[in-house]
Design an enzyme around this catalytic site. Structure first.
Site, PDB file in Angstrom:
ATOM      1  N   ASP A 206      15.085  88.082 -34.890  1.00 42.45           N
ATOM      2  CA  ASP A 206      15.713  86.792 -35.148  1.00 42.45           C
ATOM      3  C   ASP A 206      15.328  85.802 -34.063  1.00 42.45           C
ATOM      4  O   ASP A 206      14.864  86.183 -32.984  1.00 42.45           O
ATOM      5  CB  ASP A 206      17.244  86.940 -35.149  1.00 42.45           C
ATOM      6  CG  ASP A 206      17.756  87.542 -36.448  1.00 42.45           C
ATOM      7  OD1 ASP A 206      16.989  87.589 -37.414  1.00 42.45           O
ATOM      8  OD2 ASP A 206      18.927  87.963 -36.470  1.00 42.45           O
ATOM      9  N   LYS A 228      16.022  82.641 -38.591  1.00 46.20           N
ATOM     10  CA  LYS A 228      16.827  81.885 -39.546  1.00 46.20           C
ATOM     11  C   LYS A 228      17.296  80.627 -38.837  1.00 46.20           C
ATOM     12  O   LYS A 228      18.358  80.599 -38.237  1.00 46.20           O
ATOM     13  CB  LYS A 228      18.013  82.714 -40.036  1.00 46.20           C
ATOM     14  CG  LYS A 228      17.606  83.912 -40.866  1.00 46.20           C
ATOM     15  CD  LYS A 228      18.823  84.619 -41.411  1.00 46.20           C
ATOM     16  CE  LYS A 228      18.412  85.749 -42.329  1.00 46.20           C
ATOM     17  NZ  LYS A 228      19.568  86.438 -42.920  1.00 46.20           N
ATOM     18  N   MET A 343      28.902  79.504 -34.843  1.00 43.52           N
ATOM     19  CA  MET A 343      28.184  78.756 -35.892  1.00 43.52           C
ATOM     20  C   MET A 343      29.022  77.600 -36.433  1.00 43.52           C
ATOM     21  O   MET A 343      29.000  77.304 -37.618  1.00 43.52           O
ATOM     22  CB  MET A 343      27.778  79.699 -37.043  1.00 43.52           C
ATOM     23  CG  MET A 343      26.895  80.858 -36.603  1.00 43.52           C
ATOM     24  SD  MET A 343      26.472  81.988 -37.929  1.00 43.52           S
ATOM     25  CE  MET A 343      28.065  82.761 -38.248  1.00 43.52           C
TER      26      MET A 343
END
Length: 413
Positions: A206, A228, A343
């Protein structure tokens, strides 16, 4: 008779380094250059998502085209990270004309400089050159790293934990390991996680994994950039699952390297289920999660005697009024403990407004920690009522962790 290389430690802070190529090799090499403080110019028509994220964050300069000789103006070093020997030779020739050392990923014999196998232990950096044999250099490097990180076993004998077993080169073929890489500092990966990383045939990484870990991979390791990028290019989770399964069924040992912990909003459970359905054995190595590490790095304990007896970790990737949201923000507003939001930057204004609307005081201390435990960590301290506006003014960006609660000021002198 081939002359031995002359080893040097290059002090690149503020000095221009040109990297030609934007693929997997550049993804592995650029983090170490940035860690050295180099002024990196990346020349490539396309970039991997991980490199694109660094360019978008202003960490490097990207020129989206093919190399031209003028790109080496003012350069101290050039790294050619392409597998086209003709293109690499053209860059190398220009570097030679200008007396600029050139590292070539395609042909070490044609390079004027080599990239060593490196291990880092606090302020100590050890670089190993294996006479042109990367495997030899890696073997010696790993032995040195073990000595630097040695720990005394209960019987008083120094040793390496979790000795590896397997069929080839100490590896077990046809399996997957889900490894948590920690919050950002490469030294915060666990000993077991690092060991499995050194054994991997394939690494699926990632964007949040520490880039210096990728710089220490064997040169023959296949690196799959599964970044991502929030609100940007990404690989579908199904594609990532299929990569893990396909590579393992082909006999490879695959490490799925994930920022933080594989199971804390990391979708590691989905990857384990996909592997299990295909009959692929999986090892899970927990990682240090940013939900605890980020506040700690900013001097904020998530619990503290007499201040908070509980903490809740929640995802803020969906707005409170989103139909797909599973979070009871109204219930969270009534808690007295610490709220850690991952997030959540995009939806922070809506989140804070919802918490206040359901009874949480707007004067509740709040903090935002960007890129925790790294050299680019930034901390914003505010209140629940003002943090969204302060965040915008400070121009903080993901990855960042939001902390709400009285613990934010618990250790203030």
């Amino acid at each position: 008779m081939t002359s031995n290389p002359y080893p040097l430690g290059l002090r690149l802070h503020g000095r221009r380094v040109v990297v030609v190529g934007g693929g997997a090799v550049a993804t592995r090499r650029v983090p170490a250059l940035l860690d050295a403080g180099a002024d990196v110019l990346l020349v490539a028509p396309e970039l991997t998502p991980a490199l694109r994220a660094r360019a978008d964050a202003g960490r490097l300069h990207w020129v989206p085209r093919r190399f031209v000789p003028e790109d080496l103006d003012g350069a101290w070093l050039v790294q050619v990270a392409v597998d086209d020997p003709i293109a690499a030779a053209s860059v190398s020739a220009v570097a030679a004309e200008r007396r600029i050392f050139c590292v070539r990923a395609d042909d070490r014999t044609a390079a004027t400089a080599w990239t060593p196998a490196v291990t880092r232990h606090g302020p100590v950096t050890v670089a190993v050159l294996g006479g042109g044999d990367p495997r030899r250099a890696m073997t010696v490097r790993d032995a040195i790293r073990d000595l630097l990180a040695v720990r005394l076993a209960p019987d008083g004998i120094a040793g390496r934990p979790d000795a590896s077993t397997g069929t080839t080169g100490g590896q077990q073929a046809g399996r997957v390991a889900l490894v948590g890489a920690g919050p950002g500092d490469p030294e915060l990966i666990t000993v077991k996680g690092w060991r499995l990383l050194t054994e991997a045939d394939v690494v699926v990484a990632d964007r949040l994994v520490p880039g210096l870990l990728l710089d220490e991979l064997r040169p023959d390791v296949e690196l799959v950039d599964a970044s991502k990028i929030p609100y940007g290019p990404s690989r579908a989770q199904e594609e990532i699952n299929q990569i893990l399964v396909d590579r393992a069924l082909a006999g490879a040992f695959v490490v799925r390297l994930k920022g933080g912990d594989p199971y804390v909003f990391g979708r590691g459970g989905e990857e384990l289920l996909a592997c299990a359905a295909a009959g692929v054995p999986v090892t899970v190595v927990p990682g240090v999660t940013s939900s605890i590490a980020a506040p700690a790095a900013a001097g904020i304990p998530v619990t503290h005697r007499g201040v908070a007896h509980e903490f809740t970790v929640v995802s803020g990737h969906l707005a409170p009024d989103a139909p797909a949201s599973l979070v009871r923000w109204d219930a969270l507003a009534g808690l007295h403990g610490t709220l850690v939001i991952l997030m959540g930057l995009k939806n922070l204004a809506a989140i804070t407004a919802t918490l206040i609307a359901h009874g949480r005081s707007p004067q509740t201390p709040a903090a935002v920690v960007q890129e925790a435990t790294t050299g680019t960590q930034r901390v914003l301290r505010s209140t629940l009522g003002a943090v969204a506006a302060d965040l915008s003014a400070a121009d903080l960006r993901p990855p960042a962790v939001v902390v709400v609660g009285d613990v934010v000021g618990a250790l203030d002198g």
